[in-house]
Write a protein that holds these residues in place. Structure first.
Motif, PDB file in Angstrom:
ATOM      1  N   ILE A 230      -1.671 -31.013   0.148  1.00 53.70           N
ATOM      2  CA  ILE A 230      -0.987 -31.947   1.036  1.00 53.70           C
ATOM      3  C   ILE A 230      -0.701 -33.212   0.242  1.00 53.70           C
ATOM      4  O   ILE A 230      -1.623 -33.896  -0.189  1.00 53.70           O
ATOM      5  N   ARG A 231       0.572 -33.519   0.052  1.00 50.22           N
ATOM      6  CA  ARG A 231       0.941 -34.674  -0.762  1.00 50.22           C
ATOM      7  C   ARG A 231       1.813 -35.664   0.008  1.00 50.22           C
ATOM      8  O   ARG A 231       2.381 -36.589  -0.579  1.00 50.22           O
ATOM      9  N   GLY A 232       1.969 -35.440   1.285  1.00 49.33           N
ATOM     10  CA  GLY A 232       2.786 -36.339   2.099  1.00 49.33           C
ATOM     11  C   GLY A 232       2.268 -36.397   3.515  1.00 49.33           C
ATOM     12  O   GLY A 232       1.364 -35.647   3.902  1.00 49.33           O
ATOM     13  N   THR A 233       2.836 -37.289   4.285  1.00 48.53           N
ATOM     14  CA  THR A 233       2.426 -37.463   5.677  1.00 48.53           C
ATOM     15  C   THR A 233       3.654 -37.449   6.586  1.00 48.53           C
ATOM     16  O   THR A 233       4.730 -37.858   6.168  1.00 48.53           O
ATOM     17  N   PRO A 234       3.466 -36.980   7.834  1.00 51.65           N
ATOM     18  CA  PRO A 234       2.240 -36.363   8.351  1.00 51.65           C
ATOM     19  C   PRO A 234       2.129 -34.911   7.897  1.00 51.65           C
ATOM     20  O   PRO A 234       3.088 -34.308   7.448  1.00 51.65           O
ATOM     21  N   ALA A 235       0.935 -34.371   8.057  1.00 56.52           N
ATOM     22  CA  ALA A 235       0.696 -32.946   7.834  1.00 56.52           C
ATOM     23  C   ALA A 235      -0.326 -32.494   8.866  1.00 56.52           C
ATOM     24  O   ALA A 235      -1.305 -33.208   9.121  1.00 56.52           O
ATOM     25  N   PHE A 236      -0.081 -31.347   9.456  1.00 57.84           N
ATOM     26  CA  PHE A 236      -0.956 -30.832  10.504  1.00 57.84           C
ATOM     27  C   PHE A 236      -1.555 -29.490  10.090  1.00 57.84           C
ATOM     28  O   PHE A 236      -0.918 -28.710   9.369  1.00 57.84           O
ATOM     29  N   VAL A 237      -2.758 -29.242  10.559  1.00 57.66           N
ATOM     30  CA  VAL A 237      -3.337 -27.902  10.502  1.00 57.66           C
ATOM     31  C   VAL A 237      -3.608 -27.529  11.952  1.00 57.66           C
ATOM     32  O   VAL A 237      -4.433 -28.148  12.621  1.00 57.66           O
ATOM     33  N   ILE A 238      -2.845 -26.537  12.430  1.00 59.79           N
ATOM     34  CA  ILE A 238      -2.915 -26.164  13.851  1.00 59.79           C
ATOM     35  C   ILE A 238      -3.378 -24.719  13.957  1.00 59.79           C
ATOM     36  O   ILE A 238      -2.670 -23.794  13.546  1.00 59.79           O
ATOM     37  N   GLY A 239      -4.579 -24.547  14.466  1.00 62.58           N
ATOM     38  CA  GLY A 239      -5.118 -23.202  14.579  1.00 62.58           C
ATOM     39  C   GLY A 239      -5.195 -22.482  13.251  1.00 62.58           C
ATOM     40  O   GLY A 239      -4.990 -21.273  13.181  1.00 62.58           O
ATOM     41  N   GLY A 240      -5.450 -23.210  12.176  1.00 60.79           N
ATOM     42  CA  GLY A 240      -5.574 -22.599  10.862  1.00 60.79           C
ATOM     43  C   GLY A 240      -4.273 -22.485  10.091  1.00 60.79           C
ATOM     44  O   GLY A 240      -4.262 -21.964   8.970  1.00 60.79           O
ATOM     45  N   THR A 241      -3.162 -22.964  10.649  1.00 57.42           N
ATOM     46  CA  THR A 241      -1.869 -22.919   9.975  1.00 57.42           C
ATOM     47  C   THR A 241      -1.474 -24.313   9.520  1.00 57.42           C
ATOM     48  O   THR A 241      -1.470 -25.256  10.321  1.00 57.42           O
ATOM     49  N   LEU A 242      -1.140 -24.454   8.242  1.00 55.58           N
ATOM     50  CA  LEU A 242      -0.728 -25.741   7.694  1.00 55.58           C
ATOM     51  C   LEU A 242       0.740 -25.987   8.009  1.00 55.58           C
ATOM     52  O   LEU A 242       1.601 -25.161   7.698  1.00 55.58           O
ATOM     53  N   VAL A 243       1.021 -27.137   8.617  1.00 55.73           N
ATOM     54  CA  VAL A 243       2.388 -27.493   9.014  1.00 55.73           C
ATOM     55  C   VAL A 243       2.730 -28.855   8.411  1.00 55.73           C
ATOM     56  O   VAL A 243       2.338 -29.893   8.945  1.00 55.73           O
ATOM     57  N   PRO A 244       3.449 -28.888   7.292  1.00 53.43           N
ATOM     58  CA  PRO A 244       3.812 -30.180   6.690  1.00 53.43           C
ATOM     59  C   PRO A 244       4.994 -30.816   7.419  1.00 53.43           C
ATOM     60  O   PRO A 244       5.913 -30.126   7.853  1.00 53.43           O
ATOM     61  N   GLY A 245       4.941 -32.138   7.577  1.00 54.09           N
ATOM     62  CA  GLY A 245       6.071 -32.852   8.162  1.00 54.09           C
ATOM     63  C   GLY A 245       5.929 -33.083   9.652  1.00 54.09           C
ATOM     64  O   GLY A 245       5.089 -32.488  10.335  1.00 54.09           O
ATOM     65  N   ALA A 246       6.784 -33.976  10.152  1.00 58.13           N
ATOM     66  CA  ALA A 246       6.778 -34.319  11.574  1.00 58.13           C
ATOM     67  C   ALA A 246       7.308 -33.167  12.408  1.00 58.13           C
ATOM     68  O   ALA A 246       8.167 -32.397  11.965  1.00 58.13           O
ATOM     69  N   VAL A 247       6.785 -33.023  13.602  1.00 60.09           N
ATOM     70  CA  VAL A 247       7.274 -32.007  14.537  1.00 60.09           C
ATOM     71  C   VAL A 247       7.563 -32.671  15.877  1.00 60.09           C
ATOM     72  O   VAL A 247       6.900 -33.641  16.258  1.00 60.09           O
ATOM     73  N   ASN A 248       8.540 -32.129  16.597  1.00 61.18           N
ATOM     74  CA  ASN A 248       8.838 -32.672  17.925  1.00 61.18           C
ATOM     75  C   ASN A 248       7.920 -32.038  18.958  1.00 61.18           C
ATOM     76  O   ASN A 248       7.130 -31.133  18.641  1.00 61.18           O
ATOM     77  N   LEU A 249       8.034 -32.473  20.191  1.00 63.17           N
ATOM     78  CA  LEU A 249       7.117 -32.012  21.241  1.00 63.17           C
ATOM     79  C   LEU A 249       7.250 -30.512  21.472  1.00 63.17           C
ATOM     80  O   LEU A 249       6.237 -29.803  21.603  1.00 63.17           O
ATOM     81  N   GLN A 250       8.469 -30.006  21.521  1.00 63.30           N
ATOM     82  CA  GLN A 250       8.670 -28.578  21.753  1.00 63.30           C
ATOM     83  C   GLN A 250       8.030 -27.749  20.654  1.00 63.30           C
ATOM     84  O   GLN A 250       7.372 -26.735  20.912  1.00 63.30           O
ATOM     85  N   GLU A 251       8.197 -28.190  19.406  1.00 64.97           N
ATOM     86  CA  GLU A 251       7.608 -27.474  18.283  1.00 64.97           C
ATOM     87  C   GLU A 251       6.087 -27.557  18.318  1.00 64.97           C
ATOM     88  O   GLU A 251       5.393 -26.567  18.045  1.00 64.97           O
ATOM     89  N   MET A 252       5.563 -28.718  18.656  1.00 60.82           N
ATOM     90  CA  MET A 252       4.115 -28.884  18.754  1.00 60.82           C
ATOM     91  C   MET A 252       3.533 -27.957  19.811  1.00 60.82           C
ATOM     92  O   MET A 252       2.524 -27.280  19.579  1.00 60.82           O
ATOM     93  N   GLU A 253       4.163 -27.909  20.958  1.00 63.00           N
ATOM     94  CA  GLU A 253       3.683 -27.033  22.035  1.00 63.00           C
ATOM     95  C   GLU A 253       3.768 -25.562  21.628  1.00 63.00           C
ATOM     96  O   GLU A 253       2.883 -24.765  21.959  1.00 63.00           O
ATOM     97  N   ARG A 254       4.826 -25.202  20.909  1.00 61.02           N
ATOM     98  CA  ARG A 254       4.956 -23.823  20.442  1.00 61.02           C
ATOM     99  C   ARG A 254       3.840 -23.460  19.456  1.00 61.02           C
ATOM    100  O   ARG A 254       3.243 -22.382  19.545  1.00 61.02           O
ATOM    101  N   LEU A 255       3.566 -24.363  18.528  1.00 57.05           N
ATOM    102  CA  LEU A 255       2.516 -24.113  17.530  1.00 57.05           C
ATOM    103  C   LEU A 255       1.139 -23.997  18.188  1.00 57.05           C
ATOM    104  O   LEU A 255       0.324 -23.154  17.797  1.00 57.05           O
ATOM    105  N   ILE A 256       0.899 -24.827  19.181  1.00 53.45           N
ATOM    106  CA  ILE A 256      -0.377 -24.755  19.904  1.00 53.45           C
ATOM    107  C   ILE A 256      -0.482 -23.434  20.659  1.00 53.45           C
ATOM    108  O   ILE A 256      -1.540 -22.767  20.656  1.00 53.45           O
ATOM    109  N   ALA A 257       0.615 -23.030  21.308  1.00 52.19           N
ATOM    110  CA  ALA A 257       0.615 -21.768  22.056  1.00 52.19           C
ATOM    111  C   ALA A 257       0.398 -20.583  21.121  1.00 52.19           C
ATOM    112  O   ALA A 257      -0.345 -19.639  21.446  1.00 52.19           O
TER     113      ALA A 257
END
Length: 264
Positions: A230-257
């Motif tokens: 991880i060399r930039g921000t933001p970066a998320f790890v959601i349920g064990g999946t690394l997601v670099p970069g900003a995400v919108n609400l729809q994408e965030m909800e999809r990743l959580i689901a």
């Protein structure tokens, strides 16, 4: 969007190196493999020159060969890096999700864990903060772990230290989102004002900011980010999946689901 380091510069340099290696490799592959004695050394030298000329002419007439080879090389490198990241995320799961020094928000017993690496001066992190807060509150079964990752200069470091000091007073979440709603001012005066606004003892905060405990927490976060590439921000790890970069609400909800479905 994603605040990045010198990755793009390094990638350009790597491409130049790869092209050189590819040309050398093609020349070596074109060279006939057979035993030669000392008496044929001169002839072999002439053969090499001829092969070099043939390869050069071929590449000039068919430069797409280099492009195709480089594209395949880049794809394989990307796949290898993705696999390495997946392995690193799995290996460092405990540190990612259960480091007692990392502040937590949302449902402490949530069935999906969202880990965020961020910098208070990163505009994309501030946009993501609204998304994360909305998703966290709307879902009610998400546990959020905050990894302070100040990479945009000394002021970012001060903001991170102040936030970790806020956690000592049980005010991390309020302080965190208050800072994220501001335009990135991490001056001492602004940090004090924000602390007082959320009901903190600003003097105690400034004292705690100097502690080795907080410095050590940041050090571990840097090391963890490096391990995960991880060399930039933001970066998320959601349920064990690394997601670099900003995400919108729809994408965030999809990743959580998706993380919830994968875990069930």
């Amino acid at each position: 969007m994603f605040h990045q380091s010198t990755r793009a510069v390094r990638r350009t340099s790597n491409i130049a190196v790869h092209l050189s290696l590819l040309m050398l490799g093609m020349m070596l592959l074109a060279f006939p493999v057979k035993a030669q004695d000392q008496s044929t050394a001169a002839g072999a030298s002439a053969d090499v020159e001829n092969i070099e000329e043939i390869v050069r002419d071929y590449l000039l007439r068919h430069p797409e060969v280099l492009v195709e080879a480089l594209t395949l090389y880049e794809q394989r490198q990307t796949q290898a890096e993705e696999q390495r990241r997946l392995t690193a995320v799995s290996d460092r799961k405990e540190e990612l999700e259960n480091d007692p020094a990392s502040p937590v928000a949302g449902n402490p017993d949530g069935d999906v864990v969202v880990v965020e690496f961020f910098d208070y001066r990163c505009p994309y992190c501030r946009r993501s903060a609204d998304t994360l807060e909305t998703a966290m509150k709307a879902d009610g079964n998400v546990r959020v772990v905050f990894k302070e990752f100040p990479i945009l200069g000394p002021e970012s470091v001060e903001g991170a230290k102040a936030a970790l000091a806020a956690a000592k007073q049980g005010k991390y979440e309020a302080f965190h989102f208050a800072l994220m709603r501001e335009p990135g001012d991490m001056s001492a005066a602004h940090l004090r004002a924000t602390a007082e606004k959320v009901g903190m003892d600003a003097d105690q905060m400034e004292h705690d900011m100097k502690s080795e405990e907080i410095t050590s927490t940041l050090r571990r976060n840097y090391a963890l980010a490096e391990e995960l590439s991880i060399r930039g921000t933001p970066a998320f790890v959601i349920g064990g999946t690394l997601v670099p970069g900003a995400v919108n609400l729809q994408e965030m909800e999809r990743l959580i689901a998706e993380a919830r479905a994968k875990a069930s």
